[in-house]
Design an enzyme around this catalytic site. Structure first.
Site, PDB file in Angstrom:
ATOM      1  N   TYR A 152       0.834  -1.201   0.000  1.00 34.25           N
ATOM      2  CA  TYR A 152       0.000   0.000   0.000  1.00 34.25           C
ATOM      3  C   TYR A 152       0.863   1.244   0.000  1.00 34.25           C
ATOM      4  CZ  TYR A 152      -3.781  -3.206   0.921  1.00 34.25           C
ATOM      5  OH  TYR A 152      -4.676  -4.233   0.803  1.00 34.25           O
ATOM      6  N   CYS A 153       0.271   2.325  -0.454  1.00 36.76           N
ATOM      7  CA  CYS A 153       0.929   3.618  -0.563  1.00 36.76           C
ATOM      8  C   CYS A 153       1.676   3.926   0.734  1.00 36.76           C
ATOM      9  CB  CYS A 153      -0.121   4.687  -0.851  1.00 36.76           C
ATOM     10  SG  CYS A 153       0.569   6.298  -1.206  1.00 36.76           S
ATOM     11  N   PRO A 154       2.906   4.328   0.610  1.00 37.80           N
ATOM     12  CA  PRO A 154       3.663   4.756  -0.565  1.00 37.80           C
ATOM     13  C   PRO A 154       4.587   3.671  -1.144  1.00 37.80           C
ATOM     14  CG  PRO A 154       4.848   5.465   1.355  1.00 37.80           C
ATOM     15  CD  PRO A 154       3.606   4.736   1.847  1.00 37.80           C
TER      16      PRO A 154
END
Length: 70
Positions: free
Chosen positions: A8-10
């Protein structure tokens, strides 16, 4: 190919940035992701780094991108 499934981000963008630095001009990188934030982030990333977003597909919560380095 860069598979960022489950991240998941980042993290997907961090891995993508490192991988893009390894590409030679004219090469194409296929990126696979499961994070829906990549729908927003990958096109912006390409614009910022002057990469070509050649193709983008979404199917069954899987996001696939083909990026070209000019």
């Amino acid at each position: 190919m860069l598979d960022t499934s489950g991240l998941y981000c980042p993290e997907p963008l961090m891995l993508l940035h490192a991988k893009v630095n390894e590409l030679a001009a004219g090469e194409v990188l296929k990126v696979i992701a499961t994070d829906p934030a990549t729908l927003r982030d990958v096109p912006k990333f390409c614009h910022f780094l002057q990469l070509n977003l050649l193709k983008q597909e979404t199917a069954d919560n899987l996001y696939t991108y083909w990026l070209g380095k000019g």
